[in-house]
Design a protein around this motif. Structure first.
Motif, PDB file in Angstrom:
ATOM      1  N   LEU A 123       0.828  -1.203   0.000  1.00  0.00           N
ATOM      2  CA  LEU A 123       0.000   0.000   0.000  1.00  0.00           C
ATOM      3  C   LEU A 123       0.866   1.259   0.000  1.00  0.00           C
ATOM      4  O   LEU A 123       0.548   2.246  -0.681  1.00  0.00           O
ATOM      5  N   MET A 124       1.959   1.243   0.750  1.00  0.00           N
ATOM      6  CA  MET A 124       2.830   2.426   0.810  1.00  0.00           C
ATOM      7  C   MET A 124       3.468   2.717  -0.553  1.00  0.00           C
ATOM      8  O   MET A 124       3.739   3.886  -0.880  1.00  0.00           O
ATOM      9  N   ASN A 125       3.722   1.677  -1.322  1.00  0.00           N
ATOM     10  CA  ASN A 125       4.424   1.859  -2.595  1.00  0.00           C
ATOM     11  C   ASN A 125       3.486   1.870  -3.797  1.00  0.00           C
ATOM     12  O   ASN A 125       3.929   1.753  -4.944  1.00  0.00           O
ATOM     13  N   ASP A 126       2.189   2.031  -3.541  1.00  0.00           N
ATOM     14  CA  ASP A 126       1.225   2.255  -4.632  1.00  0.00           C
ATOM     15  C   ASP A 126       1.632   3.549  -5.351  1.00  0.00           C
ATOM     16  O   ASP A 126       1.836   4.585  -4.705  1.00  0.00           O
ATOM     17  N   PRO A 127       1.742   3.526  -6.664  1.00  0.00           N
ATOM     18  CA  PRO A 127       2.203   4.727  -7.383  1.00  0.00           C
ATOM     19  C   PRO A 127       1.349   5.964  -7.145  1.00  0.00           C
ATOM     20  O   PRO A 127       1.837   7.089  -7.290  1.00  0.00           O
ATOM     21  N   SER A 128       0.067   5.781  -6.800  1.00  0.00           N
ATOM     22  CA  SER A 128      -0.793   6.954  -6.595  1.00  0.00           C
ATOM     23  C   SER A 128      -0.564   7.623  -5.244  1.00  0.00           C
ATOM     24  O   SER A 128      -0.965   8.770  -5.034  1.00  0.00           O
ATOM     25  N   VAL A 129       0.069   6.917  -4.293  1.00  0.00           N
ATOM     26  CA  VAL A 129       0.289   7.477  -2.948  1.00  0.00           C
ATOM     27  C   VAL A 129       1.491   8.422  -2.996  1.00  0.00           C
ATOM     28  O   VAL A 129       2.601   8.025  -3.368  1.00  0.00           O
ATOM     29  N   ASP A 130       1.246   9.697  -2.622  1.00  0.00           N
ATOM     30  CA  ASP A 130       2.350  10.663  -2.628  1.00  0.00           C
ATOM     31  C   ASP A 130       2.626  11.252  -1.247  1.00  0.00           C
ATOM     32  O   ASP A 130       3.468  12.134  -1.101  1.00  0.00           O
TER      33      ASP A 130
END
Length: 405
Positions: free
Chosen positions: A340-347
């Motif tokens: 979840l932390m490395n989901d591309p949408s998470v900034d």
């Protein structure tokens, strides 16, 4: 079975017991092996370095477990309790007592008869999440010391669930206590800490049934709030106010008012998708702040302890500063949290600094210690979360120039 390569498992039930009871000058006894209480006192109870140790272990050896040596255990507890002149003795169970079926209730009766002190047992097994252990400890403390005939205070309020494993040092919730007093309430008790100026640390607990309202600031206080509504008719509001919008909404709920829509962000942060990892009550308070103070449209909460108590229906609940979204979930699994932390949408990520080891992408990481995860490693770190102080800390982290408006 969950595997942990970068993180330690979260604190469990009897750590929660220790955190809930530490400040009331009792003696917490962990029925475990030799050294069983060592890691509480050395790692997960940073206050031990600044005050007396209030947690001791049974010190069980292998032959004690196999053959039983209850007389020796009881003798040691009686001698220690009398020697330290504590106000009560609390026995906390561990996997050892669960496996061998130790009669802790029987121990309670024997120790009480030999010490003439208040003695109670907290039914932990050592495998439950720490909020569950803390919740059981607060209920046991209340059952033992609350005065049903305490004088009524129409402006009185109890703060429930303020255990250091969830809320950190006492200084971090002081802005909340000051705001509650400024809103016209008088603090009757803070579970789990005595009120400043009270010589008897249990005075607040005794007077708690006289309060008109309970404010629950972590999931470990919800069971007690529900019990106090059932027994004394005291309603409760649940939430941890973070930032300016959170402050206004939480105080409105305490006053019995509806929360007005926030007028708009104070300063729009350059992020689109935030991930908040930690204790659920604080996590949803942070979500409210990011949405309303900083205009971040999507903020997902990863609750590493169960969030079910926060959202279950309860007759006594008068207000809730939390709203579950489609992206919110409960998990303490290292692999899942890492994905979840490395989901591309998470900034943007807000979490205990230990979680930084799971981040391989370029998302902005804002450290916010969760003592149940990092123990004393980040106990003294400079950070805030409550009310205006929380807004200032987050603003200093979200904007490169550190400007606060």
């Amino acid at each position: 079975m969950k595997e942990y390569h970068h993180l330690l498992p979260l604190a469990t039930g009897y750590f929660g017991v220790s955190s809930a009871l530490y400040d009331f000058e009792g003696l917490v006894v962990v029925y475990g092996p030799a050294g069983g209480a060592w890691h509480i006192n050395i790692e997960d109870e940073p206050r031990w370095y600044r005050g007396p140790a209030t947690v001791v272990g049974a010190g069980l050896l292998e032959m004690d477990v196999i053959l039983g040596n209850d007389d020796k255990f009881i003798d040691n507890i009686v001698e220690t309790a009398k020697g330290l002149n504590r106000r009560f003795v609390a026995l906390s169970g561990t996997p050892i007592s669960e496996i061998i079926g130790t009669d802790l209730k029987g121990f309670v009766r024997t120790i009480a008869a030999r010490t003439d002190m208040p003695v109670f047992m907290v039914p932990t097994a050592g495998s439950e999440p720490y909020p569950e252990g803390a919740s059981k400890a607060l209920l046991a403390l209340a059952d033992k010391f609350m005065d049903p005939d305490a004088p009524k205070q129409t402006d009185g309020i109890n703060i429930l669930g303020a255990i250091h494993l969830s809320t950190g040092r006492e200084a971090h919730i002081e802005p909340l206590l000051k705001a509650v007093e400024s809103a016209g309430f008088r603090t009757v008790s803070v579970f789990s800490a005595p009120i400043t100026g009270q010589e008897d640390p249990l005075e607040g607990v005794r007077r708690a049934p006289g309060a008109a309202l309970n404010a629950v600031v972590s999931t470990s206080g919800i069971d007690l709030a529900e019990r106090m509504h059932a027994d004394y008719g005291i309603p409760f509001v649940t939430g941890m106010p973070v930032g300016i919008a959170g402050r206004d909404a939480f105080l409105a709920l305490l006053r019995g008012e509806k929360t007005a829509p926030a007028p708009g962000p104070h300063k729009t942060a350059p992020y689109k998708h935030a991930l908040i990892i930690g204790e659920p009550t604080l996590g949803y308070g942070l979500k409210y702040c990011l949405n309303n103070d900083f205009g971040i449209a999507r903020a997902d909460v990863i609750s590493v302890t169960p969030s079910e108590p926060l959202f279950r229906e309860s007759e006594g609940r008068a207000g809730l500063l939390a709203e579950r979204g489609a992206g919110d979930r409960d998990t303490d699994g290292e692999a899942e949290i890492g994905e979840l932390m490395n989901d591309p949408s998470v900034d943007l990520i807000i979490a205990d600094p230990c979680y930084r080891a799971l981040l391989t992408g370029s998302a902005k990481f804002v450290p916010l210690p969760h003592i149940a995860m990092s123990a004393r490693i980040h106990w003294d770190m400079e950070y805030e979360y409550a009310l205006d102080e929380g807004y200032a800390y987050l603003a200093s982290q979200l904007f490169e120039d550190g400007a606060v408006s």
